[in-house]
Design a protein around this motif. Sequence first.
Motif, PDB file in Angstrom:
ATOM      1  N   LEU A  82       0.836  -1.206   0.000  1.00 16.19           N
ATOM      2  CA  LEU A  82       0.000   0.000   0.000  1.00 16.19           C
ATOM      3  C   LEU A  82       0.865   1.248   0.000  1.00 16.19           C
ATOM      4  O   LEU A  82       0.592   2.208  -0.731  1.00 16.19           O
ATOM      5  CB  LEU A  82      -0.916  -0.008   1.225  1.00 16.19           C
ATOM      6  CG  LEU A  82      -1.808   1.217   1.396  1.00 16.19           C
ATOM      7  CD1 LEU A  82      -2.853   1.272   0.308  1.00 16.19           C
ATOM      8  CD2 LEU A  82      -2.475   1.224   2.772  1.00 16.19           C
ATOM      9  N   LYS A  83       1.931   1.244   0.785  1.00 19.37           N
ATOM     10  CA  LYS A  83       2.757   2.433   0.963  1.00 19.37           C
ATOM     11  C   LYS A  83       3.641   2.720  -0.247  1.00 19.37           C
ATOM     12  O   LYS A  83       3.902   3.881  -0.567  1.00 19.37           O
ATOM     13  CB  LYS A  83       3.614   2.248   2.214  1.00 19.37           C
ATOM     14  CG  LYS A  83       4.423   3.464   2.607  1.00 19.37           C
ATOM     15  CD  LYS A  83       5.004   3.316   4.004  1.00 19.37           C
ATOM     16  CE  LYS A  83       5.897   2.101   4.109  1.00 19.37           C
ATOM     17  NZ  LYS A  83       6.565   2.004   5.424  1.00 19.37           N
ATOM     18  N   LEU A  84       4.100   1.670  -0.944  1.00 18.23           N
ATOM     19  CA  LEU A  84       5.059   1.865  -2.024  1.00 18.23           C
ATOM     20  C   LEU A  84       4.451   1.772  -3.421  1.00 18.23           C
ATOM     21  O   LEU A  84       4.980   2.378  -4.355  1.00 18.23           O
ATOM     22  CB  LEU A  84       6.194   0.827  -1.903  1.00 18.23           C
ATOM     23  CG  LEU A  84       6.997   0.859  -0.601  1.00 18.23           C
ATOM     24  CD1 LEU A  84       8.037  -0.239  -0.601  1.00 18.23           C
ATOM     25  CD2 LEU A  84       7.647   2.213  -0.393  1.00 18.23           C
ATOM     26  N   GLN A  85       3.353   1.007  -3.586  1.00 21.59           N
ATOM     27  CA  GLN A  85       2.801   0.794  -4.921  1.00 21.59           C
ATOM     28  C   GLN A  85       1.515   1.580  -5.173  1.00 21.59           C
ATOM     29  O   GLN A  85       1.326   2.118  -6.266  1.00 21.59           O
ATOM     30  CB  GLN A  85       2.540  -0.704  -5.144  1.00 21.59           C
ATOM     31  CG  GLN A  85       3.787  -1.554  -5.115  1.00 21.59           C
ATOM     32  CD  GLN A  85       3.491  -3.012  -5.379  1.00 21.59           C
ATOM     33  OE1 GLN A  85       2.383  -3.381  -5.762  1.00 21.59           O
ATOM     34  NE2 GLN A  85       4.481  -3.868  -5.157  1.00 21.59           N
ATOM     35  N   TRP A  86       0.628   1.663  -4.196  1.00 18.83           N
ATOM     36  CA  TRP A  86      -0.682   2.269  -4.426  1.00 18.83           C
ATOM     37  C   TRP A  86      -0.717   3.745  -4.050  1.00 18.83           C
ATOM     38  O   TRP A  86      -1.139   4.585  -4.845  1.00 18.83           O
ATOM     39  CB  TRP A  86      -1.748   1.496  -3.637  1.00 18.83           C
ATOM     40  CG  TRP A  86      -2.044   0.156  -4.199  1.00 18.83           C
ATOM     41  CD1 TRP A  86      -1.315  -0.987  -4.030  1.00 18.83           C
ATOM     42  CD2 TRP A  86      -3.131  -0.195  -5.053  1.00 18.83           C
ATOM     43  NE1 TRP A  86      -1.882  -2.021  -4.718  1.00 18.83           N
ATOM     44  CE2 TRP A  86      -3.006  -1.580  -5.354  1.00 18.83           C
ATOM     45  CE3 TRP A  86      -4.207   0.507  -5.583  1.00 18.83           C
ATOM     46  CZ2 TRP A  86      -3.905  -2.249  -6.159  1.00 18.83           C
ATOM     47  CZ3 TRP A  86      -5.118  -0.168  -6.387  1.00 18.83           C
ATOM     48  CH2 TRP A  86      -4.963  -1.537  -6.675  1.00 18.83           C
ATOM     49  N   CYS A  87      -0.289   4.075  -2.840  1.00 16.85           N
ATOM     50  CA  CYS A  87      -0.454   5.446  -2.355  1.00 16.85           C
ATOM     51  C   CYS A  87       0.339   6.482  -3.151  1.00 16.85           C
ATOM     52  O   CYS A  87      -0.211   7.549  -3.479  1.00 16.85           O
ATOM     53  CB  CYS A  87      -0.084   5.514  -0.873  1.00 16.85           C
ATOM     54  SG  CYS A  87      -1.271   4.664   0.201  1.00 16.85           S
ATOM     55  N   PRO A  88       1.633   6.272  -3.478  1.00 15.09           N
ATOM     56  CA  PRO A  88       2.397   7.358  -4.124  1.00 15.09           C
ATOM     57  C   PRO A  88       1.777   7.876  -5.417  1.00 15.09           C
ATOM     58  O   PRO A  88       1.671   9.093  -5.610  1.00 15.09           O
ATOM     59  CB  PRO A  88       3.766   6.700  -4.383  1.00 15.09           C
ATOM     60  CG  PRO A  88       3.879   5.642  -3.348  1.00 15.09           C
ATOM     61  CD  PRO A  88       2.493   5.107  -3.168  1.00 15.09           C
ATOM     62  N   ILE A  89       1.335   7.002  -6.307  1.00 13.18           N
ATOM     63  CA  ILE A  89       0.816   7.454  -7.593  1.00 13.18           C
ATOM     64  C   ILE A  89      -0.519   8.176  -7.433  1.00 13.18           C
ATOM     65  O   ILE A  89      -0.761   9.228  -8.031  1.00 13.18           O
ATOM     66  CB  ILE A  89       0.684   6.263  -8.589  1.00 13.18           C
ATOM     67  CG1 ILE A  89       0.018   6.711  -9.877  1.00 13.18           C
ATOM     68  CG2 ILE A  89      -0.058   5.100  -7.977  1.00 13.18           C
ATOM     69  CD1 ILE A  89       0.775   7.789 -10.611  1.00 13.18           C
TER      70      ILE A  89
END
Length: 585
Positions: free
Chosen positions: A416-423
């Motif tokens: 969640l923190k590295l793949q979903w939230c940033p973009i």
Amino acid sequence: LSEKNIYANPYDWKICFWTAFGSWCSLQSGKFNKKNEKIFLKTGSSEGTAATKYCKQVAAIVKPHTSVVVQHMSIDRFNAYGLRKGAATHAVAGTTAPPSIPSVACRGEWSIGSVLDVYWHFGSVGDHYLGQILAGLDPMEAGFDVLPPHWTTINPMANATIKRAVEMCFGNMLKHHPTSLPLLLRSLACMVYHLDSMIKQMVSVAGHDFNKISLFHERETLQDLKKLVTIAPTCGVLEQPTGIPPHIGMAKQLKHISDQVGIVIERFSTQSEKIVKTIDSAIKNKAMESGQVTGAKLQEILAVFKNNSISAVQQQIEGLRNELKGSGYMQSKGNRNSANSRTVDNNCTLLQTVYSYDKRFYFVPKGFQFPPKATIRQGLDFWLRGMTVLADGKSMVRPFCKLTTAGLPKNLKNKLKLQWCPIFWFLEENMEGADLPADTVNMTTDEIDDYYYKCVEVLKKRVSFCFTEQIRKKGDPLLWLLGTWSKNTSCLHIEKFGTNTDKVQLKDATIRNRSKGSCSRKQKSAEKPLYPVRQKRRQQKKQLTPYQQMYHPQYNAAGAATNPAAFHATFPNVEATTEVEQQSQ
């Protein structure tokens, strides 16, 4: 060279061609473009690659079961059949009344001799029979003459619900391949007919690809579609099956007779029980007429009282629920500020969104996995509307935009923190004039599509280096996965690879994305070191250049021992150790 009739299988969704075709087109819809006229072959791919990949996957499935295969044949000879040889073997091996040999040969594009090829043409009904068998239907069963799932309306696209479902699943494919509409309508009907089995498969396997089919997360639309699909004869649409051999009619008659005989036998077996119940009922009625209260009658009176009491309580609860709903206290399931463990849908049905296991509460059920290999368009559905995790639709994962790492198991926090939230945070921060509604769960597909197009414009404006011609030659950037986009939209990545325009639009760096530099932490000297000699050598080493360190007595003790005076004259700030001290060290 000849037409081939392809049928559906209403009994087993896993081997139904039309269901598989519809699912594949829905999952791959975003990859269709104007440059490629072929559906199954990507631009630049060579013919035969799909067959090779298929054979490797079949071999991988068989590999864990080698001990079973070797009992029947050599594992080296256990290879995947082609679509022609395997289909021909299946068609003629399941019954003593198989389709005609000319129909099998023509279906496989095999020659049966120049004379026969010219003068012996089989009728289309032969391929109908063959197509039914290749669909997985058993020619020995009475249900062989079943009709495929189809819409009950003559013009399906005139129905608003069906049209919306088609655009939701195959919108991009219809845009570039409009002539495929009849195939997609038949496929969608089969998908809806097998809906329960497919959703059961989706929720039973964590991270299943069916989660990417947005239609499977709209319960109300699915319920409306299920009413429009049938396998019964429909006037003007499908009235009778084709390719049915004569022995199927006899099998159906025998089955009907067998069912009737079974009913007669069952009635005879229950006749004695009915007689006993009739006599017992007559005795009880006679006792009541004479004023006697039996145990059975008392139990009946208490049951009636219990039912009346429960009904009265339920009516009061329903009244309170309606009052709360009217006052606005019961919030909708899309309320972004709701932190309750359950949300409420439009029909006031409680939906579970918090799960308890391993002595803790989580936002996802046990064994949950994020949808794998999701693009931005597929990810928006989950980010804004959540995800169904139970076949009956009563349990769901709240929209991913409301998830926090504190409410996730350890193995899901980094995803969640590295793949979903940033973009998605990047898109929300740079989106202008596209405020999301408070109830994102009830957003329609058209609204999400509009938001997606705005996201694409933001990406082309803020990270234009991802849309250069050199990048496009390797593939469409919009088909990149979320993890790739999260990396490319980071400040450090834009500073390194972005264009001047991209760098100018960067916002001020924060403590989370500021470059750390290459400086290392300074080591302070202890006032009372445990090893003073070691600390002293370290301090002396810091005063020397790399060239001087080559002649330091610690590294070249022999040279210093042989000529300590010369060493001291060259490096006056370094104390030269004596030969005795070096030996003691």
